[in-house]
Design a protein around this motif. Structure first.
Motif: not given
Length: 180
Positions: A149-154
């Protein structure tokens, strides 16, 4: 004669140097700022990660997304910020966590995810369908993510002088996507 030692070059600290997906990062930052502005909250991005972290807020709105990608977007915030955001959205004060605040947290999530959807519509990360928001109330849960998965937490910090503790000021906006 004195020797001058040269200091090592500082490590790159910009978000670009972290090899984050710039299309997703730009969409999350812009949509979150605009969505929170509709509630009267002003927030600035203070960090981002490709590795999901533990979220400290008690209210999490989640929406599944489907199209060229499949996955979900989650908005995690402290109870106090959820109450503030919903109060701002409704234009009337909410005093405590109640069904109206929980429904409102789902609507705030919907607003932000709608902005993300619009911003990603012309990219390889486009999605055409979103689910009805679900809201998780409680702290201390963990989400397991599948590989690939492409994960991104901002992370955003809300500007509010009344909020003394840093965890009361932080909102996490996370995306987890798989290209189909």
């Amino acid at each position: 004669m004195s020797a001058v030692a040269s200091a090592p070059a500082p490590a790159a600290t910009s978000l670009e140097a972290m090899q984050l997906n710039q299309e997703l990062l730009t969409a999350l930052i812009s949509a979150t700022k605009k969505g929170l502005a509709m509630t009267g909250l002003k927030a600035e991005c203070v960090g981002a990660s490709r590795v999901p972290g533990r979220q400290h807020g008690e209210v999490t709105g989640m929406i599944g997304v489907h199209g060229a990608v499949s996955g979900f977007v989650a908005i995690n915030m402290p109870q106090r910020l959820a109450i503030q955001a919903v109060s701002g959205l409704l234009g009337e004060p909410c005093e405590k966590l109640c069904s109206q605040v929980i429904d409102g947290a789902g609507e705030v999530t919907n607003i932000i995810v709608g902005g993300v959807k619009s911003m990603l519509s012309q990219t390889g990360w486009a999605f055409s369908h979103i689910t009805v928001p679900s809201v998780i109330v409680g702290d201390g849960y963990q989400v397991a993510f599948a590989r690939g998965l492409e994960l991104l937490d901002v992370v955003f910090e809300v500007q509010d002088p009344e909020l003394v503790l840093v965890n009361d000021r932080l909102i996490h906006v996370s995306v987890s996507l798989l290209k189909l």
